[in-house]
Design a protein around this motif. Structure first.
Motif, PDB file in Angstrom:
ATOM      1  N   THR A  27       0.815  -1.268  -0.105  1.00  0.00           N
ATOM      2  CA  THR A  27       0.073  -0.150  -0.103  1.00  0.00           C
ATOM      3  C   THR A  27       0.869   1.248  -0.064  1.00  0.00           C
ATOM      4  OG1 THR A  27      -1.783   1.320   1.051  1.00  0.00           O
ATOM      5  CG2 THR A  27       0.102  -0.051   2.551  1.00  0.00           C
ATOM      6  N   PHE A  28       0.579   2.221  -0.693  1.00  0.00           N
ATOM      7  CA  PHE A  28       0.933   3.563  -0.588  1.00  0.00           C
ATOM      8  C   PHE A  28       0.874   4.547   0.504  1.00  0.00           C
ATOM      9  CE2 PHE A  28       2.647   3.465  -5.502  1.00  0.00           C
ATOM     10  CZ  PHE A  28       3.446   2.431  -4.960  1.00  0.00           C
ATOM     11  N   GLU A  29       0.005   4.062   1.325  1.00  0.00           N
ATOM     12  CA  GLU A  29       0.080   4.788   2.490  1.00  0.00           C
ATOM     13  C   GLU A  29       1.204   4.796   3.286  1.00  0.00           C
ATOM     14  OE1 GLU A  29      -3.804   5.784   4.597  1.00  0.00           O
ATOM     15  OE2 GLU A  29      -4.743   4.000   3.494  1.00  0.00           O
ATOM     16  N   GLU A  30       1.598   5.777   3.868  1.00  0.00           N
ATOM     17  CA  GLU A  30       2.910   5.549   4.757  1.00  0.00           C
ATOM     18  C   GLU A  30       2.810   5.810   6.159  1.00  0.00           C
ATOM     19  OE1 GLU A  30       6.560   6.950   1.954  1.00  0.00           O
ATOM     20  OE2 GLU A  30       4.501   8.666   1.842  1.00  0.00           O
ATOM     21  N   LEU A  31       1.632   6.344   6.758  1.00  0.00           N
ATOM     22  CA  LEU A  31       1.369   6.655   8.156  1.00  0.00           C
ATOM     23  C   LEU A  31       0.214   5.762   8.655  1.00  0.00           C
ATOM     24  CD1 LEU A  31       1.456  10.480   8.339  1.00  0.00           C
ATOM     25  CD2 LEU A  31       3.324   8.748   8.930  1.00  0.00           C
ATOM     26  N   PRO A  32       0.184   4.976   9.665  1.00  0.00           N
ATOM     27  CA  PRO A  32      -0.857   4.226  10.176  1.00  0.00           C
ATOM     28  C   PRO A  32      -1.948   4.807  10.438  1.00  0.00           C
ATOM     29  CG  PRO A  32       1.188   3.989  11.634  1.00  0.00           C
ATOM     30  CD  PRO A  32       1.323   5.025  10.722  1.00  0.00           C
ATOM     31  N   ILE A  33      -3.095   4.152  10.000  1.00  0.00           N
ATOM     32  CA  ILE A  33      -4.437   4.543  10.196  1.00  0.00           C
ATOM     33  C   ILE A  33      -5.090   4.266  11.449  1.00  0.00           C
ATOM     34  CG2 ILE A  33      -4.927   4.612   7.455  1.00  0.00           C
ATOM     35  CD1 ILE A  33      -6.899   2.455   8.169  1.00  0.00           C
ATOM     36  N   THR A  34      -5.965   5.148  12.029  1.00  0.00           N
ATOM     37  CA  THR A  34      -6.373   4.928  13.295  1.00  0.00           C
ATOM     38  C   THR A  34      -7.816   4.497  13.102  1.00  0.00           C
ATOM     39  OG1 THR A  34      -7.813   7.063  12.971  1.00  0.00           O
ATOM     40  CG2 THR A  34      -5.613   7.215  13.966  1.00  0.00           C
ATOM     41  N   VAL A  35      -8.449   3.902  14.184  1.00  0.00           N
ATOM     42  CA  VAL A  35      -9.633   3.311  14.290  1.00  0.00           C
ATOM     43  C   VAL A  35     -10.755   4.241  13.648  1.00  0.00           C
ATOM     44  CG1 VAL A  35     -11.647   2.090  15.684  1.00  0.00           C
ATOM     45  CG2 VAL A  35      -9.126   1.533  16.075  1.00  0.00           C
ATOM     46  N   ASP A  36     -10.618   5.410  13.864  1.00  0.00           N
ATOM     47  CA  ASP A  36     -11.733   6.411  13.387  1.00  0.00           C
ATOM     48  C   ASP A  36     -11.595   6.351  12.133  1.00  0.00           C
ATOM     49  OD1 ASP A  36     -12.884   6.932  15.848  1.00  0.00           O
ATOM     50  OD2 ASP A  36     -11.595   8.598  16.349  1.00  0.00           O
ATOM     51  N   HIS A 139       1.167  -1.127 -16.734  1.00  0.00           N
ATOM     52  CA  HIS A 139       2.037  -1.271 -15.807  1.00  0.00           C
ATOM     53  C   HIS A 139       2.841   0.093 -15.848  1.00  0.00           C
ATOM     54  CE1 HIS A 139       5.983  -3.333 -14.279  1.00  0.00           C
ATOM     55  NE2 HIS A 139       6.248  -2.259 -14.170  1.00  0.00           N
ATOM     56  N   PHE A 140       2.879   0.967 -14.624  1.00  0.00           N
ATOM     57  CA  PHE A 140       3.479   2.176 -14.379  1.00  0.00           C
ATOM     58  C   PHE A 140       4.659   2.000 -13.727  1.00  0.00           C
ATOM     59  CE2 PHE A 140      -1.144   3.054 -14.839  1.00  0.00           C
ATOM     60  CZ  PHE A 140      -1.451   3.761 -15.840  1.00  0.00           C
ATOM     61  N   ARG A 141       5.626   2.494 -14.387  1.00  0.00           N
ATOM     62  CA  ARG A 141       7.161   2.458 -13.658  1.00  0.00           C
ATOM     63  C   ARG A 141       7.339   3.719 -12.890  1.00  0.00           C
ATOM     64  NH1 ARG A 141      11.001  -0.128 -15.390  1.00  0.00           N
ATOM     65  NH2 ARG A 141      12.355   1.786 -15.493  1.00  0.00           N
ATOM     66  N   GLU A 142       7.702   3.185 -11.785  1.00  0.00           N
ATOM     67  CA  GLU A 142       8.388   4.060 -10.664  1.00  0.00           C
ATOM     68  C   GLU A 142       7.241   5.236 -10.425  1.00  0.00           C
ATOM     69  OE1 GLU A 142      12.282   5.216 -11.758  1.00  0.00           O
ATOM     70  OE2 GLU A 142      12.986   3.384 -11.904  1.00  0.00           O
ATOM     71  N   VAL A 143       6.054   5.127 -10.134  1.00  0.00           N
ATOM     72  CA  VAL A 143       4.959   5.789  -9.650  1.00  0.00           C
ATOM     73  C   VAL A 143       4.837   6.195  -8.308  1.00  0.00           C
ATOM     74  CG1 VAL A 143       3.848   5.646 -11.871  1.00  0.00           C
ATOM     75  CG2 VAL A 143       3.176   4.146 -10.015  1.00  0.00           C
ATOM     76  N   GLY A 144       5.613   5.430  -7.295  1.00  0.00           N
ATOM     77  CA  GLY A 144       5.413   5.488  -5.781  1.00  0.00           C
ATOM     78  C   GLY A 144       6.893   5.481  -5.422  1.00  0.00           C
ATOM     79  N   PHE A 145       7.000   6.233  -4.436  1.00  0.00           N
ATOM     80  CA  PHE A 145       8.207   6.254  -3.562  1.00  0.00           C
ATOM     81  C   PHE A 145       7.888   5.723  -1.862  1.00  0.00           C
ATOM     82  CE2 PHE A 145      11.739   7.592  -1.499  1.00  0.00           C
ATOM     83  CZ  PHE A 145      12.796   7.388  -2.180  1.00  0.00           C
ATOM     84  N   LYS A 146       8.448   4.570  -1.778  1.00  0.00           N
ATOM     85  CA  LYS A 146       8.109   4.137  -0.336  1.00  0.00           C
ATOM     86  C   LYS A 146       9.317   3.338   0.169  1.00  0.00           C
ATOM     87  CE  LYS A 146       4.786   2.209   2.806  1.00  0.00           C
ATOM     88  NZ  LYS A 146       3.277   1.436   2.843  1.00  0.00           N
ATOM     89  N   ASP A 148      12.216   4.219   0.967  1.00  0.00           N
ATOM     90  CA  ASP A 148      13.507   4.743   0.218  1.00  0.00           C
ATOM     91  C   ASP A 148      13.619   3.748  -0.919  1.00  0.00           C
ATOM     92  OD1 ASP A 148      14.157   6.279   2.162  1.00  0.00           O
ATOM     93  OD2 ASP A 148      14.946   4.884   3.351  1.00  0.00           O
ATOM     94  N   GLN A 149      12.495   3.446  -1.926  1.00  0.00           N
ATOM     95  CA  GLN A 149      12.737   2.791  -2.979  1.00  0.00           C
ATOM     96  C   GLN A 149      11.498   3.342  -4.023  1.00  0.00           C
ATOM     97  OE1 GLN A 149      12.825  -1.392  -2.835  1.00  0.00           O
ATOM     98  NE2 GLN A 149      12.814  -1.755  -4.840  1.00  0.00           N
ATOM     99  N   TRP A 150      11.882   3.324  -5.203  1.00  0.00           N
ATOM    100  CA  TRP A 150      10.647   3.758  -6.126  1.00  0.00           C
ATOM    101  C   TRP A 150      10.034   2.255  -6.534  1.00  0.00           C
ATOM    102  CZ3 TRP A 150       8.987   8.359  -7.384  1.00  0.00           C
ATOM    103  CH2 TRP A 150       9.848   9.455  -7.196  1.00  0.00           C
ATOM    104  N   VAL A 151       8.693   2.305  -6.699  1.00  0.00           N
ATOM    105  CA  VAL A 151       7.713   1.134  -6.938  1.00  0.00           C
ATOM    106  C   VAL A 151       7.181   1.463  -8.150  1.00  0.00           C
ATOM    107  CG1 VAL A 151       6.195  -0.259  -5.678  1.00  0.00           C
ATOM    108  CG2 VAL A 151       7.735   1.162  -4.332  1.00  0.00           C
ATOM    109  N   ASP A 152       7.110   0.288  -8.839  1.00  0.00           N
ATOM    110  CA  ASP A 152       6.173  -0.085 -10.035  1.00  0.00           C
ATOM    111  C   ASP A 152       4.938  -0.394  -9.618  1.00  0.00           C
ATOM    112  OD1 ASP A 152       8.552   0.731 -11.603  1.00  0.00           O
ATOM    113  OD2 ASP A 152       8.468  -1.316 -12.649  1.00  0.00           O
ATOM    114  N   VAL A 153       3.718  -0.056 -10.255  1.00  0.00           N
ATOM    115  CA  VAL A 153       2.413  -0.601 -10.043  1.00  0.00           C
ATOM    116  C   VAL A 153       1.709  -0.986 -11.368  1.00  0.00           C
ATOM    117  CG1 VAL A 153       0.030   0.122  -9.494  1.00  0.00           C
ATOM    118  CG2 VAL A 153       2.107   1.222  -8.251  1.00  0.00           C
ATOM    119  N   GLY A 154       1.074  -2.242 -11.266  1.00  0.00           N
ATOM    120  CA  GLY A 154       0.419  -2.801 -12.162  1.00  0.00           C
ATOM    121  C   GLY A 154      -1.003  -2.947 -11.909  1.00  0.00           C
ATOM    122  N   TYR A 155      -1.625  -2.973 -13.128  1.00  0.00           N
ATOM    123  CA  TYR A 155      -3.262  -2.774 -12.908  1.00  0.00           C
ATOM    124  C   TYR A 155      -3.716  -4.079 -13.688  1.00  0.00           C
ATOM    125  CZ  TYR A 155      -3.478   1.634 -10.580  1.00  0.00           C
ATOM    126  OH  TYR A 155      -3.522   2.332  -9.699  1.00  0.00           O
TER     127      TYR A 155
END
Length: 160
Positions: A27-36, A139-146, A148-155
């Motif tokens: 997942t590209f979220e970087e911060l934990p989510i709360t119960v709310d 296939h999208f190349r290097e669309v996320g950075f998480k 410390d690494q670039w991340v590809d995403v496929g659909y």
């Protein structure tokens, strides 16, 4: 047992999801989510779309849901689906069961297209999609950075 999500499942869902948020590029979220946060997501999504949980011995160990693909009305018959399984329950067929059930519910709703985004590498999710007839469409190349690494995403897409 597979059942519809309840608001009281929010803590268990956070526990599952936040493990992916903190430790993976899935997942590209970087911060934990709360119960709310989770309650708000459940409330919004389940107004229209299915959100299922897999319960094992009274504990939620996985979940799957579908939500809007895009906001504009012409997209109303397309959804994006997601699935998360507690790490110590991976490889036990839970993803398969949840996927079957979500597809069945989406088909009954008259949904036409189901789309899944997968951050690479994630061969287990690729196999799960392909098992149900999803085809890789992008296939999208290097669309996320998480982490410390670039991340590809496929659909992947399934026409129901």
């Amino acid at each position: 047992m597979i059942r519809a999500v309840k608001l009281s499942d929010a803590q268990a869902l956070c526990d599952i999801y936040n493990e992916y948020v903190l430790n993976t590029r899935i997942t590209f979220e970087e911060l934990p989510i709360t119960v709310d946060d989770m309650i708000a997501r459940i409330t919004e999504i389940t107004k229209i779309y299915p959100w299922l949980v897999y319960e094992h011995e009274g504990s939620v160990v996985g979940y799957s849901y579908a939500g809007k693909w895009k906001e504009r009305s012409a997209y109303r018959y397309s959804v994006e689906a997601g699935i998360y399984i507690r790490s110590n329950f991976l490889g036990k067929g839970i993803g398969t069961k949840l996927t079957e059930e979500v597809i069945k519910e989406l088909r009954a709703m008259g949904i036409h297209s189901v789309i899944c985004g997968i951050a690479f590498p994630n061969p287990a999710s690729e196999r799960l999609c392909e098992k149900y007839g999803f085809a890789k469409v992008a296939h999208f190349r290097e669309v996320g950075f998480k982490l410390d690494q670039w991340v590809d995403v496929g659909y992947w897409q399934l026409i129901l």
